[in-house]
Design a protein around this motif. Structure first.
Motif, PDB file in Angstrom:
ATOM      1  N   GLN A  80       3.258   6.839   5.866  1.00 56.25           N
ATOM      2  CA  GLN A  80       3.063   5.517   6.449  1.00 56.25           C
ATOM      3  C   GLN A  80       1.664   5.370   7.034  1.00 56.25           C
ATOM      4  O   GLN A  80       1.040   4.328   6.896  1.00 56.25           O
ATOM      5  N   SER A  81       1.162   6.404   7.676  1.00 56.55           N
ATOM      6  CA  SER A  81      -0.154   6.297   8.300  1.00 56.55           C
ATOM      7  C   SER A  81      -1.251   6.149   7.255  1.00 56.55           C
ATOM      8  O   SER A  81      -2.254   5.508   7.510  1.00 56.55           O
ATOM      9  N   ARG A  82      -1.035   6.699   6.077  1.00 54.22           N
ATOM     10  CA  ARG A  82      -2.018   6.532   5.009  1.00 54.22           C
ATOM     11  C   ARG A  82      -2.047   5.098   4.503  1.00 54.22           C
ATOM     12  O   ARG A  82      -3.083   4.602   4.105  1.00 54.22           O
ATOM     13  N   VAL A  83      -0.903   4.440   4.530  1.00 50.60           N
ATOM     14  CA  VAL A  83      -0.826   3.062   4.051  1.00 50.60           C
ATOM     15  C   VAL A  83      -1.281   2.086   5.117  1.00 50.60           C
ATOM     16  O   VAL A  83      -2.078   1.194   4.873  1.00 50.60           O
ATOM     17  N   ALA A  84      -0.753   2.249   6.336  1.00 48.51           N
ATOM     18  CA  ALA A  84      -0.952   1.238   7.374  1.00 48.51           C
ATOM     19  C   ALA A  84      -2.194   1.472   8.229  1.00 48.51           C
ATOM     20  O   ALA A  84      -2.629   0.570   8.918  1.00 48.51           O
ATOM     21  N   GLY A  85      -2.737   2.658   8.238  1.00 44.37           N
ATOM     22  CA  GLY A  85      -3.892   2.923   9.078  1.00 44.37           C
ATOM     23  C   GLY A  85      -3.483   3.240  10.507  1.00 44.37           C
ATOM     24  O   GLY A  85      -2.331   3.512  10.802  1.00 44.37           O
ATOM     25  N   SER A  86      -4.431   3.171  11.412  1.00 45.44           N
ATOM     26  CA  SER A  86      -4.209   3.598  12.789  1.00 45.44           C
ATOM     27  C   SER A  86      -4.014   2.417  13.722  1.00 45.44           C
ATOM     28  O   SER A  86      -4.689   1.417  13.611  1.00 45.44           O
ATOM     29  N   ASP A  87      -3.062   2.547  14.659  1.00 44.45           N
ATOM     30  CA  ASP A  87      -2.923   1.535  15.710  1.00 44.45           C
ATOM     31  C   ASP A  87      -2.851   2.188  17.083  1.00 44.45           C
ATOM     32  O   ASP A  87      -2.527   1.540  18.063  1.00 44.45           O
ATOM     33  N   GLY A  88      -3.131   3.476  17.181  1.00 46.91           N
ATOM     34  CA  GLY A  88      -3.156   4.161  18.463  1.00 46.91           C
ATOM     35  C   GLY A  88      -1.820   4.753  18.889  1.00 46.91           C
ATOM     36  O   GLY A  88      -1.728   5.347  19.947  1.00 46.91           O
ATOM     37  N   THR A  89      -0.779   4.603  18.078  1.00 49.60           N
ATOM     38  CA  THR A  89       0.526   5.157  18.419  1.00 49.60           C
ATOM     39  C   THR A  89       0.458   6.677  18.366  1.00 49.60           C
ATOM     40  O   THR A  89      -0.049   7.242  17.409  1.00 49.60           O
ATOM     41  N   ASN A  90       0.977   7.335  19.382  1.00 44.23           N
ATOM     42  CA  ASN A  90       1.018   8.786  19.385  1.00 44.23           C
ATOM     43  C   ASN A  90       2.111   9.254  18.442  1.00 44.23           C
ATOM     44  O   ASN A  90       3.261   8.844  18.565  1.00 44.23           O
ATOM     45  N   ILE A  91       1.751  10.112  17.514  1.00 38.50           N
ATOM     46  CA  ILE A  91       2.705  10.587  16.503  1.00 38.50           C
ATOM     47  C   ILE A  91       3.938  11.214  17.138  1.00 38.50           C
ATOM     48  O   ILE A  91       5.058  10.955  16.714  1.00 38.50           O
ATOM     49  N   TRP A  92       3.762  12.021  18.165  1.00 37.30           N
ATOM     50  CA  TRP A  92       4.899  12.757  18.715  1.00 37.30           C
ATOM     51  C   TRP A  92       5.828  11.854  19.504  1.00 37.30           C
ATOM     52  O   TRP A  92       7.044  12.058  19.498  1.00 37.30           O
ATOM     53  N   ASP A  93       5.293  10.835  20.162  1.00 41.04           N
ATOM     54  CA  ASP A  93       6.168   9.852  20.804  1.00 41.04           C
ATOM     55  C   ASP A  93       6.992   9.118  19.753  1.00 41.04           C
ATOM     56  O   ASP A  93       8.193   8.885  19.923  1.00 41.04           O
ATOM     57  N   ALA A  94       6.320   8.743  18.668  1.00 44.82           N
ATOM     58  CA  ALA A  94       7.011   8.029  17.590  1.00 44.82           C
ATOM     59  C   ALA A  94       8.058   8.926  16.924  1.00 44.82           C
ATOM     60  O   ALA A  94       9.170   8.476  16.628  1.00 44.82           O
ATOM     61  N   ILE A  95       7.723  10.180  16.695  1.00 40.45           N
ATOM     62  CA  ILE A  95       8.683  11.095  16.063  1.00 40.45           C
ATOM     63  C   ILE A  95       9.840  11.371  17.010  1.00 40.45           C
ATOM     64  O   ILE A  95      11.001  11.426  16.587  1.00 40.45           O
ATOM     65  N   SER A  96       9.566  11.519  18.294  1.00 42.56           N
ATOM     66  CA  SER A  96      10.640  11.705  19.270  1.00 42.56           C
ATOM     67  C   SER A  96      11.595  10.513  19.246  1.00 42.56           C
ATOM     68  O   SER A  96      12.820  10.678  19.280  1.00 42.56           O
ATOM     69  N   ALA A  97      11.029   9.303  19.167  1.00 40.63           N
ATOM     70  CA  ALA A  97      11.871   8.102  19.083  1.00 40.63           C
ATOM     71  C   ALA A  97      12.678   8.099  17.789  1.00 40.63           C
ATOM     72  O   ALA A  97      13.863   7.737  17.782  1.00 40.63           O
ATOM     73  N   GLY A  98      12.062   8.533  16.701  1.00 33.82           N
ATOM     74  CA  GLY A  98      12.785   8.637  15.430  1.00 33.82           C
ATOM     75  C   GLY A  98      13.905   9.655  15.499  1.00 33.82           C
ATOM     76  O   GLY A  98      15.003   9.433  14.961  1.00 33.82           O
ATOM     77  N   MET A  99      13.644  10.775  16.148  1.00 30.37           N
ATOM     78  CA  MET A  99      14.685  11.802  16.326  1.00 30.37           C
ATOM     79  C   MET A  99      15.834  11.220  17.147  1.00 30.37           C
ATOM     80  O   MET A  99      17.011  11.431  16.829  1.00 30.37           O
TER      81      MET A  99
END
Length: 187
Positions: free
Chosen positions: A92-111
């Motif tokens: 997704q990050s390759r397609v959408a680019g960067s918006d400043g979201t921390n990967i680990w916060d996002a992955i924790s939310a996904g978990m």
């Protein structure tokens, strides 16, 4: 002389008309290319979102059938979910680019959406740990040492992840500030 002047004028008009039509064709072609790029981006985002939903459903079912979990030791299904979320995030990050979201916060939310209550810190630590063990296993044999039945069952997935150049093997946490919301079901 008048005939030649008339022919010359007609020739100029014909050349101008051809040039105008060519410019119009180039503009139409550029617009079509832009539409195709936008369509491909939407398709990729839709695939990432569907993958995320499917992973969430699978993890939820696995979590429910396992009868819960302890907060300390990671279940194999949790590690698989972490790897799948990280892979989806990278795509997704390759397609959408960067918006400043921390990967680990996002992955924790996904978990969490998958039924696993893991903090961003725990997700990052687990990712670094499995990558450390994976890198160590690479040094033990020149040919796919993780195919041995005694190693972790997720090593083949990590091998695919690195061979497809989704993640940098050097630090296991490359590109930590790109967009992850859509890939993780938060968008």
């Amino acid at each position: 002389m008048k005939v030649m002047d008339k022919q010359e004028e007609m020739h100029k008009q014909l050349v101008e008309m051809i040039e105008n039509r060519e410019r119009e064709r180039v503009v139409r072609e550029e617009a079509w290319k832009q539409q195709e790029m936008e369509r491909m981006k939407r398709d990729s985002e839709a695939r990432a979102e569907e993958t995320s939903r499917n992973l969430a459903l699978i993890s939820f079912i696995q979590n429910m059938t396992s009868g819960g979990q302890s907060n300390g030791r990671w279940l194999e299904a949790e590690v698989q979910a972490l790897i799948m979320l990280r892979t989806a995030w990278e795509q997704q990050s390759r397609v959408a680019g960067s918006d400043g979201t921390n990967i680990w916060d996002a992955i924790s939310a996904g978990m969490y959406n998958m039924g696993y209550n893991r903090t961003a810190k725990k997700c990052r630590e687990k990712w670094e740990n499995i990558n450390k063990h994976f890198k160590m296993s690479l040094g033990t044999s020149p040919k796919k040492p993780f195919q041995d039945s005694t190693v972790s069952p997720y090593f083949p997935e990590l091998d695919t992840l690195y061979n497809d150049d989704f993640v940098n093997l050097g630090n296991g946490s490359a590109n930590t500030d790109n967009q992850a919301n859509c890939a993780l079901g938060n968008g």
